[in-house]
Design an enzyme around this catalytic site. Sequence first.
Site, short mmCIF file in Angstrom:
data_model
loop_
_atom_site.label_atom_id
_atom_site.label_comp_id
_atom_site.label_asym_id
_atom_site.label_seq_id
_atom_site.Cartn_x
_atom_site.Cartn_y
_atom_site.Cartn_z
CE LYS A 1 101.14 44.63 32.58
NZ LYS A 1 102.36 45.01 31.83
CE LYS B 1 101.86 37.76 31.96
NZ LYS B 1 103.32 37.90 31.88
CE LYS C 1 110.01 41.58 31.71
NZ LYS C 1 109.16 42.58 31.11
P1 ATP Z 1 105.28 42.94 32.84
O1 ATP Z 1 104.78 42.33 34.12
O2 ATP Z 1 106.08 44.18 33.05
O3 ATP Z 1 104.21 43.06 31.79
P2 ATP Z 1 106.11 40.42 31.69
O4 ATP Z 1 106.85 39.44 32.54
O5 ATP Z 1 104.68 40.17 31.40
O6 ATP Z 1 106.35 41.87 32.31
P3 ATP Z 1 106.65 41.40 29.02
O7 ATP Z 1 107.83 42.29 28.83
O8 ATP Z 1 105.30 42.01 29.13
O9 ATP Z 1 106.94 40.51 30.33
O10 ATP Z 1 106.60 40.30 27.87
C1 ATP Z 1 107.79 39.85 27.21
C2 ATP Z 1 107.52 38.53 26.53
O11 ATP Z 1 107.45 37.47 27.48
C3 ATP Z 1 106.20 38.46 25.76
O12 ATP Z 1 106.43 37.74 24.56
C4 ATP Z 1 105.28 37.68 26.66
O13 ATP Z 1 104.28 37.00 25.95
C5 ATP Z 1 106.26 36.72 27.30
N1 ATP Z 1 105.81 36.28 28.63
C6 ATP Z 1 105.64 37.08 29.70
N2 ATP Z 1 105.25 36.36 30.77
C7 ATP Z 1 105.17 35.07 30.35
C8 ATP Z 1 104.81 33.85 30.99
N3 ATP Z 1 104.46 33.82 32.28
N4 ATP Z 1 104.83 32.71 30.26
C9 ATP Z 1 105.20 32.73 28.96
N5 ATP Z 1 105.54 33.85 28.29
C10 ATP Z 1 105.54 35.02 28.98
MG MG Z 2 103.56 41.66 30.28
#
Ligand code: ATP
Ligand code: MG
Length: 332
Positions: A112, A195, A198
């Site tokens: 990040k 990955k 969001k």
């Molecule tokens: P950001 O980009 O803001 O970090 P994010 O999509 O990574 O958002 P988080 O809020 O960081 O989401 O994570 C929330 C949950 O979703 C965590 O348990 C994380 O492990 C899971 N998660 C996030 N992205 C994935 C993915 N691509 N596949 C499986 N699990 C995911």
């Molecule tokens: Mg995340």
Amino acid sequence: KTRLYSGMQPSADSLQIGNYIGALLNWKKLQQNHDAFFSIVDLHAITVAQDPAKLRENTRATAAQYIAAGIDPAESTLYVQSHVAAHAQLAWALNTLTGFGEASRMTQFKDKSLKQGADATTVGLFAYPVLMAADILLFQSEIVPVGEDQRQHVELTRDLAARFNSRFGDTFTVPEASIIRDTAKIYDLQNPTSKMSKSAESHAGVIWMLDEPKVTAKKIMRAVTDAEGGVVFDRENKPGVANLLTIYSVMAERSIESLEDEYAGKGYGDFKKGLAEVVTETFGAIRGRVLELLDDPAELDRILAANADRAAAVADVTLATAFDRMGFLARR
Ligand code: ATP
Ligand code: MG
């Protein structure tokens, strides 16, 4: 009942399908026989810049998506992190037990901060995993259901718990990550080796829970595959198709093999069409329920306030014990 903690950042106005498959689905199953705490982690979200008005909206929207996806705020404790002051308080104390080098090894920080550039990278982003450790330890959580990307942070949490316990006496439960191996990492549809997130720069490869079905279907039809053809699960050589097969298998509750059989000899077009139908059916229903919930924000806020009281009652006890063990003078 076994205590469980997890959370998601309100870093967008919708969750993405990786959050649903990697976390929410698992939460929904686990809440039935665990004492579950699910947080909307707004303190984490501000480790990258957020627009204040949007953050507030996204926080409600994330709460609504938890509920619409099946988290029951009467059975589980579903609350907003900033409503419980103990998170920030314990995080500060744990910061003083965390090595600078130890925190520097966290791969999410490296990824990040690289994306943001040195000038936009804050101390908050660096300390993110320590705050996450505080979240988990405050509730004496035994289990932390997360996606694969959070494994390293849960490991750090275990190390910090053990370190605190050995220095100040037994205080924290050492938690364990609960990661469902095959579905723990969903990849971006346009870039199937990274990955889905969001906060991805481009939304072209992200399936949002709250997108209109038409938009979702179009994104799936445009997903990157390969020139070889053949709906076969091969992570190495066909990462795009492997990712779509994983999503399909979870959303339809079918085995990868049965999908390979069904689409043997057929083109990617048919396969994607089938997948789009399954995804839009599930997310369409969730979206409808979310819109209903967001129609009555006062009721949603009331649920969140009651749940925050429940969370604070547990967290404050742990915090008081930890502060006492560290030698803080009690306020009488
Ligand atoms: P950001 O980009 O803001 O970090 P994010 O999509 O990574 O958002 P988080 O809020 O960081 O989401 O994570 C929330 C949950 O979703 C965590 O348990 C994380 O492990 C899971 N998660 C996030 N992205 C994935 C993915 N691509 N596949 C499986 N699990 C995911
Ligand atoms: Mg995340």
